[in-house]
Design a protein around this motif. Structure first.
Motif, PDB file in Angstrom:
ATOM      1  N   SER A 104     110.430  16.510  36.179  1.00 55.83           N
ATOM      2  CA  SER A 104     111.301  15.469  36.722  1.00 55.83           C
ATOM      3  C   SER A 104     110.744  14.072  36.438  1.00 55.83           C
ATOM      4  O   SER A 104     109.617  13.742  36.826  1.00 55.83           O
ATOM      5  N   ALA A 105     111.560  13.239  35.791  1.00 57.91           N
ATOM      6  CA  ALA A 105     111.151  11.867  35.508  1.00 57.91           C
ATOM      7  C   ALA A 105     110.921  11.087  36.798  1.00 57.91           C
ATOM      8  O   ALA A 105     109.976  10.286  36.888  1.00 57.91           O
ATOM      9  N   ASN A 106     111.750  11.304  37.820  1.00 52.68           N
ATOM     10  CA  ASN A 106     111.574  10.612  39.100  1.00 52.68           C
ATOM     11  C   ASN A 106     110.237  10.969  39.743  1.00 52.68           C
ATOM     12  O   ASN A 106     109.536  10.095  40.261  1.00 52.68           O
ATOM     13  N   LEU A 107     109.896  12.250  39.721  1.00 50.76           N
ATOM     14  CA  LEU A 107     108.636  12.669  40.337  1.00 50.76           C
ATOM     15  C   LEU A 107     107.434  12.224  39.512  1.00 50.76           C
ATOM     16  O   LEU A 107     106.384  11.895  40.067  1.00 50.76           O
ATOM     17  N   ARG A 108     107.575  12.175  38.188  1.00 49.38           N
ATOM     18  CA  ARG A 108     106.478  11.637  37.359  1.00 49.38           C
ATOM     19  C   ARG A 108     106.223  10.180  37.695  1.00 49.38           C
ATOM     20  O   ARG A 108     105.080   9.743  37.788  1.00 49.38           O
ATOM     21  N   ALA A 109     107.274   9.412  37.912  1.00 51.48           N
ATOM     22  CA  ALA A 109     107.113   8.003  38.274  1.00 51.48           C
ATOM     23  C   ALA A 109     106.410   7.872  39.623  1.00 51.48           C
ATOM     24  O   ALA A 109     105.513   7.039  39.792  1.00 51.48           O
TER      25      ALA A 109
END
Length: 154
Positions: A104-109
């Protein structure tokens, strides 16, 4: 996307379960994790052991310190970085690299914000063999899968 029946009705296309689950969890802008779904206490959608407190991470870190030759820790399906933060706070062997993997891009951020440069944040597993330990807490329920049935004929 639709399919036309013999009567001219438009029918919804049928997706395999793994395709449906992939979209439900990870579709850009629409999947659970991509639109902000997350683990956590208040405000989270569910809770996992690392979200309860740092004890789980401290236990994992203690186990890692028992091995002299651990060169790398790869945490897969790592969420927003809570377990990694607890493990790193408790201490891992000197010279050990921590690789944090989350689709998940959101969780990586969120993890990048929480963990800074203490870990290597990735969307995919590192190439080649891993010289160390792979941690996968609460991973299997987040992987799209196909159901296979074995019969006498195959």
């Amino acid at each position: 996307m639709g399919v036309t029946s013999g009567r001219g009705d438009t029918l919804a296309a049928v997706l395999r379960f793994d395709e449906w689950m992939e979209r439900a969890l990870y579709a850009p802008g629409a999947g659970f994790y991509e639109r902000g779904g997350r683990a956590g206490g208040r405000g989270g959608d569910f809770i996992t052991s690392p979200e309860v407190g740092p004890l789980f991470g401290a236990v994992v870190a203690g186990l890692l310190r028992c091995w002299d030759d651990v060169r790398c820790v790869v945490e897969v399906g790592a969420g927003r970085g809570t377990l990694a933060a607890a493990i790193l706070h408790a201490g891992i062997p000197d010279g050990c690299r921590y690789v944090w993997v989350e689709r998940s891009a959101n969780l990586r951020a969120a993890a990048t914000e929480l963990l800074g440069d203490r870990v290597e944040v990735r969307a995919t597993l590192p190439d080649g063999p891993i010289d160390g330990v792979v941690i996968a807490n609460e991973l299997l329920d987040n992987l799209p899968f196909r159901i296979v049935e074995r019969t006498r004929n195959g």
